[in-house]
Scaffold this active site. Structure first.
Site, short mmCIF file in Angstrom:
data_model
loop_
_atom_site.label_atom_id
_atom_site.label_comp_id
_atom_site.label_asym_id
_atom_site.label_seq_id
_atom_site.Cartn_x
_atom_site.Cartn_y
_atom_site.Cartn_z
N THR A 283 0.83 -1.21 0.00
CA THR A 283 0.00 0.00 0.00
C THR A 283 0.86 1.26 0.00
N GLU B 84 -5.97 -5.84 4.23
CA GLU B 84 -6.02 -7.07 3.42
C GLU B 84 -7.17 -7.05 2.46
N GLY C 81 2.84 -2.91 8.27
CA GLY C 81 3.08 -3.15 9.69
C GLY C 81 4.56 -3.45 9.94
C1 LIG Z 1 3.93 -14.49 16.35
C2 LIG Z 1 3.56 -15.69 15.50
C3 LIG Z 1 2.63 -15.25 14.38
C4 LIG Z 1 2.12 -16.39 13.45
C5 LIG Z 1 1.13 -15.80 12.41
C6 LIG Z 1 0.63 -16.78 11.39
C7 LIG Z 1 -0.22 -16.12 10.28
C8 LIG Z 1 -1.46 -15.39 10.83
C9 LIG Z 1 -2.11 -14.48 9.80
C10 LIG Z 1 -3.51 -14.02 10.22
C11 LIG Z 1 -3.55 -12.66 10.84
C12 LIG Z 1 -3.19 -11.58 9.87
C13 LIG Z 1 -2.95 -10.24 10.51
C14 LIG Z 1 -2.52 -9.26 9.45
C15 LIG Z 1 -2.23 -7.88 9.97
C16 LIG Z 1 -2.41 -6.79 8.93
C17 LIG Z 1 -2.06 -7.20 7.50
C18 LIG Z 1 -2.51 -6.19 6.49
C19 LIG Z 1 -1.78 -6.40 5.19
C20 LIG Z 1 -2.33 -5.61 4.08
O1 LIG Z 1 -3.27 -4.87 4.17
S1 LIG Z 1 -1.49 -5.92 2.62
C21 LIG Z 1 -2.32 -4.94 1.45
C22 LIG Z 1 -3.69 -5.51 1.13
N1 LIG Z 1 -4.20 -4.88 -0.05
C23 LIG Z 1 -5.20 -5.38 -0.77
O2 LIG Z 1 -5.83 -6.36 -0.44
C24 LIG Z 1 -5.49 -4.64 -2.05
C25 LIG Z 1 -6.88 -4.95 -2.56
N2 LIG Z 1 -6.94 -4.77 -4.00
C26 LIG Z 1 -6.87 -5.88 -4.84
O3 LIG Z 1 -6.78 -7.00 -4.45
C27 LIG Z 1 -6.95 -5.57 -6.31
O4 LIG Z 1 -6.50 -4.29 -6.57
C28 LIG Z 1 -8.40 -5.71 -6.85
C29 LIG Z 1 -9.35 -4.93 -5.97
C30 LIG Z 1 -8.75 -7.14 -6.86
C31 LIG Z 1 -8.51 -5.13 -8.23
O5 LIG Z 1 -7.38 -5.58 -8.94
P1 LIG Z 1 -7.44 -5.52 -10.52
O6 LIG Z 1 -6.17 -5.99 -11.10
O7 LIG Z 1 -7.92 -4.17 -10.89
O8 LIG Z 1 -8.46 -6.63 -10.74
P2 LIG Z 1 -9.81 -6.60 -11.53
O9 LIG Z 1 -10.90 -6.17 -10.62
O10 LIG Z 1 -9.64 -5.89 -12.83
O11 LIG Z 1 -9.90 -8.14 -11.81
C32 LIG Z 1 -8.95 -8.76 -12.68
C33 LIG Z 1 -9.06 -10.24 -12.51
O12 LIG Z 1 -8.16 -10.66 -11.48
C34 LIG Z 1 -8.83 -11.45 -10.52
N3 LIG Z 1 -8.19 -11.22 -9.24
C35 LIG Z 1 -8.05 -10.04 -8.61
N4 LIG Z 1 -7.39 -10.22 -7.45
C36 LIG Z 1 -7.12 -11.55 -7.36
C37 LIG Z 1 -6.47 -12.36 -6.39
N5 LIG Z 1 -5.98 -11.84 -5.25
N6 LIG Z 1 -6.36 -13.69 -6.62
C38 LIG Z 1 -6.87 -14.20 -7.75
N7 LIG Z 1 -7.51 -13.51 -8.73
C39 LIG Z 1 -7.63 -12.18 -8.52
C40 LIG Z 1 -10.24 -10.95 -10.56
O13 LIG Z 1 -11.10 -11.94 -10.05
C41 LIG Z 1 -10.41 -10.72 -12.03
O14 LIG Z 1 -10.63 -11.94 -12.65
P3 LIG Z 1 -11.63 -11.99 -13.90
O15 LIG Z 1 -11.53 -13.38 -14.38
O16 LIG Z 1 -12.96 -11.63 -13.33
O17 LIG Z 1 -11.13 -10.93 -14.87
C1 LIG Z 2 -4.41 -1.50 10.58
C2 LIG Z 2 -3.96 -1.57 9.15
C3 LIG Z 2 -2.84 -2.33 8.81
C4 LIG Z 2 -2.39 -2.38 7.49
N1 LIG Z 2 -1.26 -3.11 7.20
C5 LIG Z 2 -0.80 -3.11 5.91
C6 LIG Z 2 0.40 -3.81 5.59
O1 LIG Z 2 1.02 -4.43 6.45
N2 LIG Z 2 0.85 -3.77 4.31
C7 LIG Z 2 0.20 -3.06 3.32
O2 LIG Z 2 0.65 -3.06 2.17
N3 LIG Z 2 -0.97 -2.40 3.60
C8 LIG Z 2 -1.46 -2.40 4.87
N4 LIG Z 2 -2.63 -1.74 5.17
C9 LIG Z 2 -3.27 -0.95 4.12
C10 LIG Z 2 -4.57 -1.60 3.66
O3 LIG Z 2 -4.29 -2.74 2.93
C11 LIG Z 2 -5.35 -0.55 2.86
O4 LIG Z 2 -5.78 0.43 3.75
C12 LIG Z 2 -6.55 -1.17 2.15
O5 LIG Z 2 -6.10 -2.00 1.10
C13 LIG Z 2 -7.50 -0.11 1.57
O6 LIG Z 2 -6.79 0.79 0.74
P1 LIG Z 2 -6.86 2.38 1.06
O7 LIG Z 2 -6.71 2.57 2.49
O8 LIG Z 2 -5.91 3.06 0.13
O9 LIG Z 2 -8.34 2.78 0.67
P2 LIG Z 2 -8.85 3.13 -0.85
O10 LIG Z 2 -8.39 2.08 -1.77
O11 LIG Z 2 -8.51 4.54 -1.13
O12 LIG Z 2 -10.39 2.99 -0.64
C14 LIG Z 2 -11.10 3.99 0.11
C15 LIG Z 2 -12.57 3.72 -0.07
O13 LIG Z 2 -12.92 3.95 -1.43
C16 LIG Z 2 -13.89 3.00 -1.86
N5 LIG Z 2 -13.40 2.30 -3.04
C17 LIG Z 2 -12.12 2.14 -3.42
N6 LIG Z 2 -12.04 1.41 -4.55
C18 LIG Z 2 -13.31 1.11 -4.88
C19 LIG Z 2 -13.90 0.37 -5.94
N7 LIG Z 2 -13.16 -0.22 -6.91
N8 LIG Z 2 -15.23 0.25 -5.96
C20 LIG Z 2 -15.98 0.81 -4.99
N9 LIG Z 2 -15.51 1.53 -3.96
C21 LIG Z 2 -14.18 1.67 -3.91
C22 LIG Z 2 -14.07 2.03 -0.71
O14 LIG Z 2 -15.23 2.36 0.00
C23 LIG Z 2 -12.88 2.26 0.17
O15 LIG Z 2 -13.18 2.06 1.53
C24 LIG Z 2 -3.09 -1.67 6.49
C25 LIG Z 2 -4.22 -0.91 6.82
C26 LIG Z 2 -4.67 -0.87 8.13
C27 LIG Z 2 -5.89 -0.05 8.48
#
Ligand SMILES: CCCCCCCCCCCCCCCCCCCC(=O)SCCNC(=O)CCNC(=O)[C@H](O)C(C)(C)COP(=O)(O)OP(=O)(O)OC[C@H]1O[C@@H](n2cnc3c(N)ncnc32)[C@H](O)[C@@H]1OP(=O)(O)O
Ligand SMILES: Cc1cc2nc3c(=O)[nH]c(=O)nc-3n(C[C@H](O)[C@H](O)[C@H](O)COP(=O)(O)OP(=O)(O)OC[C@H]3O[C@@H](n4cnc5c(N)ncnc54)[C@H](O)[C@@H]3O)c2cc1C
Length: 633
Positions: free
Chosen positions: A116, A398, A155
């Protein structure tokens, strides 16, 4: 090196320097971080010893060590990302040779997952960090071209990690190949100083998660070896040849892993909140039911049972569905390892909607548990506020909930179209093909009948979405615009799908194992599963009235059955939360301790407030007294 035997709860929890003299809520932001690093380092040391004889497996189930840290670092473990995303990303996305190289220092390195940015979290294809191949030096040059391209949120990034996996736009010979992952060292191992060409720091206080050390990272012509691009799925050769991945979405695999995990994680968060609030409700006596009898346990109020028992049931639902989803994930990963990606879209859709529903439900249910404890639930010492802020972060991280539900909707619409063309569908969506045959089936007031009804709702709403999109297209909108115009209904379709999945898996998994359980246990588990399904049938009665043949009379009978189930569960309520088996040192709650000494523990905790160290605080003499005397008549 001090070696610890295999950590068990009683061993880890007996280590003196893992205890806090002053409750965390009385420490400053900086002290909180330093304190959690102190404790986390002891745990990290233990796990390092423990893991020395275990190879990093791509997908290992969370050990109970993860739970122990919940009690020791009540907020969040800053090393969590190392285990949750950094190591899984490397084992999931790097070649075996790269894994050996990057993980050769084992726990000698501490990593995070830096994807992110300040300007982009959801839309990964819009990420701005660049990784440009320098053919002459066989390196990638990383840059943050704008302020919005700074990595922001990862994180552990602020002050803890010395390595990270970075998601950056890959540029080779002037061509952009989209987001790819890179292994990057960001701090000196010995001095922990940021390496030259980096700007690192912490993003500041948050509503919770304040010991997660979420940070920012900017690159300025920062060089890494070409081999530091994770090259399991796609490669960049020495001569600059780019070898495409069989499926570009495999790069996003680490996110699927965590989404799948979060279902089980939320089961555990809810188990803690339910334990605290049900035990407190058994201790707390307040008001009368029969005027001529003593004050009752608040757990005897049926409305209190309505607020709390759904959390017990939901925790089991998420645990059972979490195991089911984990098995699906493991099977799909195995298939991908053999070159088949057929089920990846299905896994993506399932993980998106189930992650969203479990994190959202955990949030509002934990809040409901807090509110059910009255004012005392509002105390930090109850641990309910921290559970709430920790759980609700998962609604956003996530993959933000709205965005993920739309991903599932994308899969539902595709599946609906395939069903209408007579194609066979995966079992998890095959009910779409049966909609027209079952639409007018006679309603059955049974758990199976409710599950069938909830599936009819999914099919009916999905059909309505497909028609809405078609209507907008026929009026001249492009498909993407028509999709956007229909997004309110698309979210509803995904939410309905997720609920139907949870009810179905919960009921049939319990039904499947009940014959192997003692009769008493089978009876209670089935009561919880039936309570869960009946609760949601009543919550979704509007949709059932629209899309099934359920009648008002059926609903009245369901309401009656629901209230019967509350009464049946009441005698076992405390036993059910005790069976979550969460020890006091991990529950960290004055209201939920096993011995029920609520009031004594509340007072003991209150006296630890620094403000109670003296009877008159210095601010009286410095500030209040002059004003009082000045205005004294
Ligand atoms: C001390 C001991 C510890 C032991 C621990 C053990 C493990 C425990 C873990 C559990 C606890 C976890 C705690 C975690 C703490 C915080 C962690 C936070 C981390 C983060 O936040 S990381 C950042 C996360 N960010 C996101 O998730 C971003 C979200 N956005 C997306 O995924 C994509 O941008 C999105 C929204 C899917 C759009 O992408 P885009 O390329 O634009 O895709 P389209 O919509 O155009 O679709 C295209 C096509 O791709 C398919 N698709 C998309 N994503 C995926 C995927 N991930 N996998 C598979 N396929 C995917 C989608 O379905 C479309 O397919 P079509 O066929 O329909 O075209
Ligand atoms: C506690 C915490 C821990 C995190 N840890 C990590 C980490 O370890 N690593 C990491 O990489 N990231 C981490 N993140 C970031 C996290 O993955 C992002 O905040 C999350 O993916 C959302 O992206 P954004 O915050 O940029 O919101 P944006 O993507 O800007 O979205 C803002 C709002 O816009 C709207 N929106 C956006 N896109 C669309 C769409 N296509 N259609 C409709 N509505 C839409 C939704 O309502 C969304 O809530 C963490 C976040 C938090 C809060």
């Amino acid at each position: 090196m001090k070696c610890y035997p295999v950590p068990r709860e009683n061993l880890v929890l007996s280590i003196d320097n893992l205890k806090d003299d002053i409750p965390e809520e009385y420490l400053s932001h900086k002290e909180c971080y330093e304190n959690v690093i102190r404790k986390g380092s002891v745990l990290y040391d233990i796990f390092s010893e423990l893991s020395k004889d275990r190879k990093h497996k791509a997908h290992q189930a969370p050990s109970n060590a993860y739970r122990i840290s919940d009690g020791i670092m009540q907020n969040v473990n800053p090393f969590l990302l190392h285990f949750a995303l950094f190591v899984p990303a490397i084992t999931n996305q790097a070649t075996p040779e790269q894994q050996a190289e990057f993980l050769k220092h084992g726990f000698g390195i501490i990593g995070t997952y830096a994807q992110t940015e300040l300007g982009h979290g959801t839309f990964l294809r819009g990420l701005e960090t660049t990784a440009t191949l320098d053919l002459e030096t066989d390196e990638f040059v990383l840059n943050s071209p704008t302020l919005t391209s700074y990595k922001w949120w990862p994180g552990g990034l602020g002050h803890t990690a010395n390595h990270c996996v970075v998601m950056a736009q890959l540029y080779v010979k002037g061509k952009c190949h989209g987001p790819h992952l890179f292994f990057v060292q960001i701090r000196d191992i010995e001095t922990h100083e940021p390496l030259p060409g980096l700007k690192l720091g912490e993003i500041g206080a948050k509503m919770g998660f304040n010991t997660a050390d979420n940070g920012f990272l900017g690159f300025h012509n920062f060089r890494i070896p070409r081999n530091n691009m994770l090259m399991k799925n796609s490669q960049v050769l020495k001569d600059g040849t780019y070898v495409e991945s069989k499926n570009e979405k495999l790069t996003y695999g680490s996110m699927v892993f965590v989404r799948v995990y979060l279902l089980s994680d939320m089961a555990y968060m809810l188990a803690r909140a339910a334990t605290i609030s049900v035990r407190y409700s058994a201790v707390r006596h307040q008001s009368h039911i029969k005027p001529d009898e003593p004050e009752v346990q608040i757990l005897d109020f049926v409305i209190q049972q309505h607020k709390l028992f759904i959390s017990i049931a939901t925790s089991h639902a998420f645990k059972i569905c979490g195991l089911w989803l984990w098995q699906t994930y493991s099977k799909v990963m195995e298939d991908i390892g053999k070159g088949s990606m057929d089920r990846l879209p299905e896994l993506h859709a399932l993980s998106c909607c189930l992650k969203t529903t479990s994190t959202r439900d955990a949030g509002w249910l934990i809040e409901q548990c807090r509110l059910a404890c009255g004012g005392h639930g509002y105390l930090m010492s109850s641990n309910l506020p921290s559970l709430y802020t920790t759980a609700t972060a998962a609604i956003t991280y996530e993959g933000e909930s709205t965005v993920l539900l739309l991903q599932t909707a994308r899969y539902l619409i595709k599946s609906w179209k395939r069903a209408m063309e007579g194609e066979s569908l995966p079992a998890t969506v095959s009910f779409l093909s049966e909609y027209f045959n079952k639409r007018y089936n006679k309603w059955e007031n049974t758990p199976k009948g409710i599950v069938d009804g909830l599936k009819l709702v999914v099919a009916g709403v999905t059909k309505m979405c497909a028609e809405s999109i078609q209507k907008h297209v026929s009026r001249g909108q492009q498909y993407e615009e028509a999709w956007n115009s229909s997004s309110v209904q698309l979210i509803k379709a995904s939410e309905a799908y997720s609920r139907a999945l949870l009810c179905e898996v919960f009921w049939f998994e319990v039904d499947k194992v009940s014959s192997t359980l003692s009769n008493n246990l089978a009876v209670v588990l089935k009561q919880l599963a039936e309570l869960y399904i009946t609760y949601w049938a009543l919550e979704k009665r509007g949709d059932l009235l629209v899309y099934t043949t359920i009648s008002k009379d059926d609903l009245d009978k369901l309401q009656e059955r629901y209230e019967e189930l509350l009464a049946l569960i009441r005698p076992n309520a405390v036993g059910l939360v005790d069976s979550f088996d969460i020890r006091d040192e991990i529950l960290c709650s004055t209201l939920g301790a096993y011995d029920g000494r609520v009031y004594e523990r509340m007072m003991e905790h209150a006296l630890k407030s620094p403000l109670n160290a003296e009877t008159v605080n210095q601010s009286f003499h410095k500030y209040m007294k002059p004003v009082i005397l000045k205005h004294k008549i």
